[in-house]
Write a protein that holds these residues in place. Structure first.
Motif, short mmCIF file in Angstrom:
data_model
loop_
_atom_site.label_atom_id
_atom_site.label_comp_id
_atom_site.label_asym_id
_atom_site.label_seq_id
_atom_site.Cartn_x
_atom_site.Cartn_y
_atom_site.Cartn_z
N HIS A 1 3.37 7.83 -4.28
CA HIS A 1 4.21 8.43 -3.21
C HIS A 1 5.33 7.69 -3.28
CE1 HIS A 1 0.82 10.20 -1.16
NE2 HIS A 1 1.60 10.55 -0.15
N VAL A 2 6.56 8.41 -2.99
CA VAL A 2 8.04 7.81 -3.24
C VAL A 2 8.99 7.94 -2.08
CG1 VAL A 2 7.84 8.17 -5.70
CG2 VAL A 2 8.81 9.93 -4.13
N PHE A 3 9.85 7.21 -1.91
CA PHE A 3 10.95 7.25 -0.83
C PHE A 3 11.95 8.07 -1.39
CE2 PHE A 3 8.49 3.23 -0.34
CZ PHE A 3 8.27 3.51 1.13
N ARG A 4 12.77 9.13 -0.62
CA ARG A 4 13.94 9.83 -1.06
C ARG A 4 14.83 9.95 0.16
NH1 ARG A 4 12.55 8.98 -5.28
NH2 ARG A 4 11.84 10.51 -6.80
N VAL A 5 16.03 10.01 -0.19
CA VAL A 5 17.23 10.01 0.71
C VAL A 5 17.63 11.26 0.68
CG1 VAL A 5 19.00 8.98 1.72
CG2 VAL A 5 18.00 7.72 0.49
N GLN A 6 17.60 12.05 2.13
CA GLN A 6 18.51 13.45 1.99
C GLN A 6 19.64 13.26 3.25
OE1 GLN A 6 18.87 15.89 0.60
NE2 GLN A 6 19.51 17.54 2.16
N LYS A 7 20.84 13.16 2.91
CA LYS A 7 21.80 12.80 3.69
C LYS A 7 21.66 11.46 4.21
CE LYS A 7 23.06 17.64 5.01
NZ LYS A 7 22.77 18.39 5.69
N HIS B 1 0.76 -1.20 0.22
CA HIS B 1 -0.03 0.14 0.00
C HIS B 1 0.79 1.23 -0.13
CE1 HIS B 1 -3.51 -2.33 0.62
NE2 HIS B 1 -3.02 -3.11 1.57
N LEU B 2 2.07 1.18 0.50
CA LEU B 2 2.82 2.19 0.73
C LEU B 2 3.43 2.68 -0.58
CD1 LEU B 2 5.05 1.76 3.83
CD2 LEU B 2 3.07 3.16 3.78
N ILE B 3 3.81 1.66 -1.37
CA ILE B 3 4.48 1.78 -2.81
C ILE B 3 3.47 2.19 -3.75
CG2 ILE B 3 5.57 0.59 -4.48
CD1 ILE B 3 6.52 -1.45 -2.68
#
Lengths: 184, 201
Positions: free
Chosen positions: A37-43, A26-28
């Protein structure tokens, strides 16, 4: 801000799967809200956000960008993933195992205590030992998450002062860890 | 250029050139006043077809001019199976360098399915183990209960036996007393009997 690599995605999903099980799908896809919705990395921190928001963020330099969307947690230097309390609204609706705490047990839990058997109002059936559970109040407000200390069958035989769920994070941290929670 | 003796050079040219040919080019002669410098004359002589002249000394003085050719691996025509490519070095051409990002739903779903299968296996294993342990515990409990029941039955039996034995003994004692004391002692024995009944009642 960048997308996750394969290894990072695997580590993140392994952690979320402890609490959500198959609910990660469901998150994807997130079919109910319409937008992806997406996942992103910051630092070293992982954020969960709308795709349109992530695209807008490309116009901000990495050094100037502090945070965006919902912070799920952070990658440690050893490559493990640590879930933060800020991830609770994201994982709670898709949780697999839940423990409902009676009103007399809410405050002890929110002050950082474990969940005792005497405070439990209901619990999910067939929960194994050492499995991630979401702690909810009796009116279904997510209070935090933890790990089951006993399986449901074992917990039934436990005395009232016995620990049922080990606390990992609770919403009391928003006050207790106010200074350090959002520092990067 | 290496210095050359005019006499030798002229001799060589004479030997090289065909005797019957009547070349129009002027023969290099140092004495002829043609107005061309010595250097020019020599170059002209070299330009003659088939008249490339190289002395041994000139070859020895210029070793850099003729380098030994080094062949590349591709030029050697080695069969590809025989060539050695270490496993760590071989990299497919045209592949992206650096991090491989996962941003599309398909690849994320694939990773999720993999992770879920692993987790499900763990949970199932845990549940199965818990169920087995529960069964073992239940069997042990039943056995303990059974043993306890047996023990209690045995104890009850012993108690019953003792009670019976004592009852018989009491009767016997009463009979003896009755034989010995026929008269005024009867009341006393009756009192005793009552007391016994109360205590064991």
């Amino acid at each position: 801000m960048r997308p996750l690599t394969e290894a990072e995605t695997k580590t993140l999903f392994e952690k979320i799967a402890i609490y959500c099980g198959r609910g990660i799908s469901h998150l994807i896809t997130d079919a109910n809200e319409g937008e992806r919705h997406v996942f992103r990395v910051q630092k070293d921190r992982v954020y969960y956000m709308r795709e349109s928001l992530a695209n807008l963020a490309t116009s901000v330099a990495r050094d100037n960008l502090l945070s965006l969307g919902t912070c799920l947690g952070k990658f440690t230097k050893t490559g493990k993933f640590r879930l933060h309390i800020t991830a609770l609204p994201v994982i709670a609706p898709h949780a697999r195992y839940k423990v409902w705490v009676k009103p007399n047990g809410e405050m002890p839990f929110l002050y950082g205590g474990n969940v005792l058997k005497a405070h439990v109002g209901r619990w999910s059936e067939d929960c194994p030992e050492h499995q991630g559970v979401i702690v909810l109040s009796m009116i279904d407000t997510p209070l935090g998450f933890g790990v089951s200390a006993r399986s449901t069958a074992d917990a039934r035989r436990l005395d009232p002062t016995g620990i049922v769920t080990f606390r990992q994070a609770d919403i009391g941290e928003y006050l207790r860890e106010e200074d350090t929670l959002f520092t990067t | 250029m290496a210095p050359t003796k005019p006499t030798k050079a002229s001799n060589k040219t004479r030997t090289k050139s065909k005797p019957g040919s009547n070349s129009k080019k002027p023969k290099p002669s140092s004495s002829a006043p043609t107005g061309i410098s010595k250097r020019k004359q020599k170059s002209l002589s070299l330009a003659k077809p088939g008249g490339a002249q190289k002395t041994k000394s000139s070859l020895h003085n210029n070793p850099n001019k003729r380098k030994k050719r080094t062949y590349k691996e591709s030029e050697l025509d080695i069969p590809t199976l025989n060539s050695i490519i270490p496993a760590g070095i071989a990299k497919p051409k045209g592949e992206k360098k650096g991090k491989k990002f996962v941003d599309d739903v398909e690849s994320m779903s694939a990773i999720m399915a993999m992770v879920n299968a692993e987790k499900e296996g763990h949970i199932e294993g845990k549940l199965v183990r818990a169920r087995q342990l529960e069964e073992v515990r239940e069997a042990k409990r039943r056995e303990a209960e059974k043993r306890e029941g047996e023990r209690r039955d045995k104890f009850e039996g012993v108690k019953e036996g003792l009670r019976k034995k004592r009852g018989r003994k009491g009767k016997m004692v009463d009979g003896e007393v009755g034989k010995e004391n026929d008269g005024g002692e009867k009341e006393k024995s009756g009192k005793k009997k009552e007391r016994k009944r109360v205590s064991f009642g």
